[in-house]
Design a protein around this motif. Structure first.
Motif, PDB file in Angstrom:
ATOM      1  N   PHE A   1       0.901   5.923   7.248  1.00  0.00           N
ATOM      2  CA  PHE A   1       0.559   4.680   6.559  1.00  0.00           C
ATOM      3  C   PHE A   1       1.241   3.517   7.263  1.00  0.00           C
ATOM      4  O   PHE A   1       2.304   3.674   7.853  1.00  0.00           O
ATOM      5  N   GLY A   2       0.625   2.335   7.175  1.00  0.00           N
ATOM      6  CA  GLY A   2       1.264   1.136   7.714  1.00  0.00           C
ATOM      7  C   GLY A   2       2.565   0.875   6.988  1.00  0.00           C
ATOM      8  O   GLY A   2       3.617   0.698   7.600  1.00  0.00           O
TER       9      GLY A   2
ATOM     10  N   HIS B   1      -3.988   2.231   3.796  1.00  0.00           N
ATOM     11  CA  HIS B   1      -2.992   1.976   4.839  1.00  0.00           C
ATOM     12  C   HIS B   1      -1.644   1.533   4.291  1.00  0.00           C
ATOM     13  O   HIS B   1      -0.620   1.743   4.928  1.00  0.00           O
ATOM     14  N   ASN B   2      -1.644   0.870   3.139  1.00  0.00           N
ATOM     15  CA  ASN B   2      -0.403   0.346   2.561  1.00  0.00           C
ATOM     16  C   ASN B   2      -0.280   0.862   1.135  1.00  0.00           C
ATOM     17  O   ASN B   2      -1.174   0.651   0.310  1.00  0.00           O
TER      18      ASN B   2
END
Length: 164
Positions: free
Chosen positions: A113-114, A74-75
């Protein structure tokens, strides 16, 4: 030599692209590491339809993003030694370069993605990805290692871990 370890819950993707010595084929190398420096995934891939150096460098980022999405990351912090490509990724507005389709597609993936940022690193800080791309020029199509890496980069990874 590593540029640095990302913060907790952020993964680092190092990528590189290059042509064979005679220019007949291109390849990409990518490696994903967690905040402890542990290898999550590494890849070496031959690319057949690439025309210019900056295009293969941008394609390395695109392929790396595709791998990271499948990993559920995600990051992400992406590191490339191509300053021109990093500047293109960080530009706002429309793209007009010959490799703009690759960058546009990669930027679209980045929205999944975050957090996802592209940073420039010196070649000396991207040796693992560079060694993977050289290896990628010799593979049939693609070689992937999940939670592992090929022997050709083990010395560089060991050197990276000793500088932390």
């Amino acid at each position: 030599m590593q540029m640095g370890i990302p913060p907790s819950r952020v993964f680092k993707l190092n990528v590189d692209g290059a042509f064979s010595s005679n220019g007949s084929m291109a390849g990409i190398g990518a490696i994903v590491r967690d905040s402890k420096g542990e290898v999550i995934m590494s890849a070496a891939k031959k690319e057949l339809s690439v025309m210019i150096v900056v295009e293969v460098e941008a394609l390395a980022i695109l392929r790396g993003l595709q791998f990271c999405i499948h990993l559920g990351i995600h990051n992400l912090v992406i590191e490339s030694d191509s300053l021109l490509v990093v500047k293109e990724f960080n530009k706002k507005g429309s793209l007009k370069d010959t490799f703009d389709n690759v960058i546009r597609e990669a930027k679209e993936l980045m929205t999944q993605f975050g957090t996802c940022e592209v940073q420039h690193v010196n070649r000396s800080c991207n040796e693992v990805a560079h060694s993977l791309v050289k290896f990628g020029l010799s593979v049939q199509n693609i070689s992937l290692w999940w939670g592992a890496y090929p022997d050709v980069i083990s010395n560089i990874l060991w050197s990276d871990s000793s500088t932390l």
